[in-house]
Design a protein around this motif. Structure first.
Motif, PDB file in Angstrom:
ATOM      1  N   GLY A 314       0.762  -1.232   0.000  1.00 35.05           N
ATOM      2  CA  GLY A 314       0.000   0.000   0.000  1.00 35.05           C
ATOM      3  C   GLY A 314       0.793   1.282   0.000  1.00 35.05           C
ATOM      4  N   ILE A 315       2.056   1.218  -0.422  1.00 36.65           N
ATOM      5  CA  ILE A 315       2.891   2.418  -0.410  1.00 36.65           C
ATOM      6  C   ILE A 315       3.038   3.032  -1.793  1.00 36.65           C
ATOM      7  N   CYS A 316       3.336   2.209  -2.790  1.00 37.31           N
ATOM      8  CA  CYS A 316       3.790   2.752  -4.079  1.00 37.31           C
ATOM      9  C   CYS A 316       2.673   3.031  -5.078  1.00 37.31           C
ATOM     10  N   PHE A 317       1.461   2.506  -4.878  1.00 41.53           N
ATOM     11  CA  PHE A 317       0.315   2.733  -5.755  1.00 41.53           C
ATOM     12  C   PHE A 317       0.486   2.137  -7.154  1.00 41.53           C
ATOM     13  N   SER A 318       1.458   1.252  -7.340  1.00 41.57           N
ATOM     14  CA  SER A 318       1.654   0.646  -8.658  1.00 41.57           C
ATOM     15  C   SER A 318       0.485  -0.243  -9.063  1.00 41.57           C
ATOM     16  N   CYS A 319      -0.209  -0.832  -8.083  1.00 42.42           N
ATOM     17  CA  CYS A 319      -1.259  -1.796  -8.395  1.00 42.42           C
ATOM     18  C   CYS A 319      -2.648  -1.171  -8.395  1.00 42.42           C
ATOM     19  N   THR A 320      -2.735   0.135  -8.512  1.00 37.45           N
ATOM     20  CA  THR A 320      -4.038   0.803  -8.486  1.00 37.45           C
ATOM     21  C   THR A 320      -4.888   0.404  -9.698  1.00 37.45           C
ATOM     22  N   ALA A 321      -6.148   0.069  -9.445  1.00 37.81           N
ATOM     23  CA  ALA A 321      -7.116  -0.269 -10.493  1.00 37.81           C
ATOM     24  C   ALA A 321      -8.472   0.296 -10.078  1.00 37.81           C
ATOM     25  N   VAL A 322      -9.378   0.352 -11.027  1.00 37.10           N
ATOM     26  CA  VAL A 322     -10.700   0.929 -10.755  1.00 37.10           C
ATOM     27  C   VAL A 322     -11.680  -0.158 -10.346  1.00 37.10           C
ATOM     28  N   ARG A 323     -12.314   0.042  -9.197  1.00 38.21           N
ATOM     29  CA  ARG A 323     -13.407  -0.827  -8.772  1.00 38.21           C
ATOM     30  C   ARG A 323     -14.693  -0.263  -9.372  1.00 38.21           C
ATOM     31  N   ARG A 324     -15.285  -0.986 -10.318  1.00 40.00           N
ATOM     32  CA  ARG A 324     -16.490  -0.488 -10.998  1.00 40.00           C
ATOM     33  C   ARG A 324     -17.725  -0.621 -10.111  1.00 40.00           C
ATOM     34  N   THR A 325     -17.917  -1.798  -9.523  1.00 37.21           N
ATOM     35  CA  THR A 325     -19.057  -2.021  -8.632  1.00 37.21           C
ATOM     36  C   THR A 325     -18.625  -2.901  -7.480  1.00 37.21           C
ATOM     37  N   GLY A 326     -19.441  -2.921  -6.419  1.00 37.99           N
ATOM     38  CA  GLY A 326     -19.183  -3.788  -5.291  1.00 37.99           C
ATOM     39  C   GLY A 326     -18.500  -3.070  -4.151  1.00 37.99           C
ATOM     40  N   CYS A 327     -18.167  -3.856  -3.132  1.00 41.56           N
ATOM     41  CA  CYS A 327     -17.583  -3.322  -1.903  1.00 41.56           C
ATOM     42  C   CYS A 327     -16.231  -3.982  -1.642  1.00 41.56           C
ATOM     43  N   THR A 328     -15.279  -3.194  -1.178  1.00 40.19           N
ATOM     44  CA  THR A 328     -13.970  -3.726  -0.809  1.00 40.19           C
ATOM     45  C   THR A 328     -13.597  -3.243   0.584  1.00 40.19           C
ATOM     46  N   ARG A 329     -12.725  -4.035   1.224  1.00 33.90           N
ATOM     47  CA  ARG A 329     -12.233  -3.689   2.565  1.00 33.90           C
ATOM     48  C   ARG A 329     -10.739  -3.417   2.500  1.00 33.90           C
ATOM     49  N   ASN A 330     -10.314  -2.314   3.105  1.00 31.88           N
ATOM     50  CA  ASN A 330      -8.895  -2.024   3.243  1.00 31.88           C
ATOM     51  C   ASN A 330      -8.346  -2.927   4.343  1.00 31.88           C
ATOM     52  N   VAL A 331      -7.439  -3.843   3.989  1.00 31.44           N
ATOM     53  CA  VAL A 331      -6.977  -4.836   4.956  1.00 31.44           C
ATOM     54  C   VAL A 331      -6.078  -4.236   6.026  1.00 31.44           C
ATOM     55  N   ARG A 332      -5.589  -3.010   5.793  1.00 33.97           N
ATOM     56  CA  ARG A 332      -4.763  -2.360   6.803  1.00 33.97           C
ATOM     57  C   ARG A 332      -5.623  -1.674   7.855  1.00 33.97           C
ATOM     58  N   THR A 333      -6.680  -1.020   7.422  1.00 28.98           N
ATOM     59  CA  THR A 333      -7.488  -0.219   8.341  1.00 28.98           C
ATOM     60  C   THR A 333      -8.811  -0.880   8.721  1.00 28.98           C
ATOM     61  N   GLY A 334      -9.264  -1.854   7.909  1.00 32.51           N
ATOM     62  CA  GLY A 334     -10.558  -2.472   8.138  1.00 32.51           C
ATOM     63  C   GLY A 334     -11.726  -1.696   7.567  1.00 32.51           C
ATOM     64  N   GLU A 335     -11.470  -0.526   6.979  1.00 33.88           N
ATOM     65  CA  GLU A 335     -12.547   0.292   6.425  1.00 33.88           C
ATOM     66  C   GLU A 335     -13.066  -0.303   5.124  1.00 33.88           C
ATOM     67  N   THR A 336     -14.386  -0.178   4.916  1.00 30.73           N
ATOM     68  CA  THR A 336     -15.002  -0.654   3.679  1.00 30.73           C
ATOM     69  C   THR A 336     -15.500   0.524   2.857  1.00 30.73           C
ATOM     70  N   ASN A 337     -15.586   0.302   1.534  1.00 27.70           N
ATOM     71  CA  ASN A 337     -16.055   1.355   0.633  1.00 27.70           C
ATOM     72  C   ASN A 337     -16.751   0.704  -0.551  1.00 27.70           C
ATOM     73  N   SER A 338     -17.866   1.277  -0.951  1.00 26.76           N
ATOM     74  CA  SER A 338     -18.629   0.699  -2.068  1.00 26.76           C
ATOM     75  C   SER A 338     -18.995   1.747  -3.120  1.00 26.76           C
ATOM     76  N   ASP A 339     -18.346   2.918  -3.099  1.00 30.71           N
ATOM     77  CA  ASP A 339     -18.618   3.917  -4.132  1.00 30.71           C
ATOM     78  C   ASP A 339     -18.200   3.366  -5.494  1.00 30.71           C
ATOM     79  N   PRO A 340     -19.034   3.493  -6.512  1.00 32.34           N
ATOM     80  CA  PRO A 340     -18.688   2.945  -7.836  1.00 32.34           C
ATOM     81  C   PRO A 340     -17.597   3.752  -8.528  1.00 32.34           C
ATOM     82  N   ASP A 341     -16.888   3.077  -9.437  1.00 30.24           N
ATOM     83  CA  ASP A 341     -15.886   3.715 -10.298  1.00 30.24           C
ATOM     84  C   ASP A 341     -14.810   4.444  -9.497  1.00 30.24           C
ATOM     85  N   GLN A 342     -14.296   3.775  -8.473  1.00 31.20           N
ATOM     86  CA  GLN A 342     -13.268   4.365  -7.625  1.00 31.20           C
ATOM     87  C   GLN A 342     -11.948   3.612  -7.764  1.00 31.20           C
TER      88      GLN A 342
END
Length: 359
Positions: A314-342
């Motif tokens: 989670g430091i270099c941002f090389s693996c950044t991709a767009v989440r079109r739909t659905g929910c994901t959890r940040n495994v470092r913080t435990g926070e979830t987010n479901s905003d589309p196209d993020q």
């Protein structure tokens, strides 16, 4: 000049111009930054120190920052983040990186085994917020463990070059004296600067005089080495156990604002079994993988995909991709987010139910 480069870039499609130039000379580039290894030092067991000569695009680093280094292994380019150990004022534009070999480390193992003078690696500009403040505080405490020594070593060397007049304590934890890279340099810096103190701790080695281990970090240890710690700024980098111990002490003293940390390992929050269901759909590839609680980067790799990545933490941002739909959890913080196209970082994101990722 920019327009001319863009024109040549268009004419040399489908590959960019630097792809053709590297066939002539690997360090001949227009836009991409690379570096040639000019020296390799394997004198410390389990580590290798590389001296790099970057191409003209290199703009230097601030003490404590890291760079992304890329190597090709079996035809696949892999990148990892390493912190230069040099002071930020080095005048010859060289960079030195000390890389500790990890048992399962693909890149660290490759560099320890195969790095040689003349090898060319890819290089990204220095980045990261773990750095000395521009206005130096009156007192500084630098704490490191294992390979976490590299960014704080750069800080110490920078302070020494500046003739820093304040008080500095450098406290490093290692398995043994032989496992400490640049130990002689650290001793020399302390000898030249009466206001600098360098101390080592070896928790796995029993003191023959007392029969006690070599020392773990706690409040008493902190008070011994830096009794003025409440009035200082502290910079810490090392394994999770050391980082947690330092945080616990500083939080108990309500000194969180004076503690600055950098981690080279990924610390994750506990997995909730209720979140492990559904599937990850990788849209551009037409591949689907059933969720198993792993990160999306790991799921993509298990499904046969090869998304770009660098640090995997989670430091270099090389693996950044767009989440079109659905929910994901940040495994470092435990926070979830479901905003589309993020945009999300695959290496620290896990699917919660069905998700669609644009890779």
């Amino acid at each position: 000049m920019v327009d001319l480069v863009n024109l040549v870039q268009t004419l040399t499609s489908p590959h960019h111009l630097d792809r053709y130039l590297e066939l002539v000379k690997p360090t001949l580039t227009v836009r991409d930054m690379r570096a040639e290894i000019t020296d390799v030092d394997r004198s410390v067991p389990g580590s290798v120190t590389l001296t790099l000569r970057p191409t003209r695009q290199w703009k230097g680093h601030a003490a404590g920052q890291y760079v992304e280094v890329g190597v090709v292994i079996d035809g696949v380019r892999h990148t990892r983040c390493y912190s230069p150990i040099d002071p930020q004022y080095r005048s010859d534009r060289r960079i030195r990186l000390t890389v500790k070999r990890h048992p399962e480390g693909l890149v660290s193992g490759y560099l320890h085994r195969a790095a040689c003078a003349g090898m060319v690696v890819s290089l990204a500009p220095a980045s990261g917020v773990f750095r000395l403040p521009e206005t130096r505080p009156d007192r500084l405490l630098l704490i490191s463990g294992g390979s976490g020594i590299t960014p704080v070593l750069s800080m110490l060397r920078t302070l020494a070059d500046e003739g820093y007049p304040g008080e500095v304590v450098f406290l490093h934890y290692a398995k043994s004296p032989e496992a400490v890279p640049h130990r002689a340099d650290l001793a020399a810096i302390a000898a030249r600067h009466s206001n600098f103190r360098v101390e080592f701790r070896y928790p796995s080695i029993v003191d023959s005089a007392t029969g006690n281990p070599g020392g773990y970090f706690d409040h008493d240890e902190l008070a011994r080495v830096a009794p003025w710690f409440a009035d200082a700024q502290a910079f810490v980098c090392g394994p999770s156990a050391l980082m947690d111990a330092v945080r616990e002490v500083y939080e108990s003293q309500h000194l969180e604002n004076s503690l600055h940390t950098e981690e080279f390992t990924l610390s994750t929050t506990p997995l909730d079994a209720d979140e492990v269901f559904g599937a990850a759909n990788f849209l551009a590839s037409g591949v689907q993988a059933q969720n198993a609680g792993a990160t999306l980067l790991e799921q993509a790799e298990s499904a046969g995909l090869a998304p770009e990545y660098g640090c995997r933490m989670g430091i270099c941002f090389s693996c950044t991709a767009v989440r079109r739909t659905g929910c994901t959890r940040n495994v470092r913080t435990g926070e979830t987010n479901s905003d589309p196209d993020q945009p999300i970082q695959l290496c620290i994101s896990a699917a919660v139910g069905d998700v669609e990722i644009d890779i």
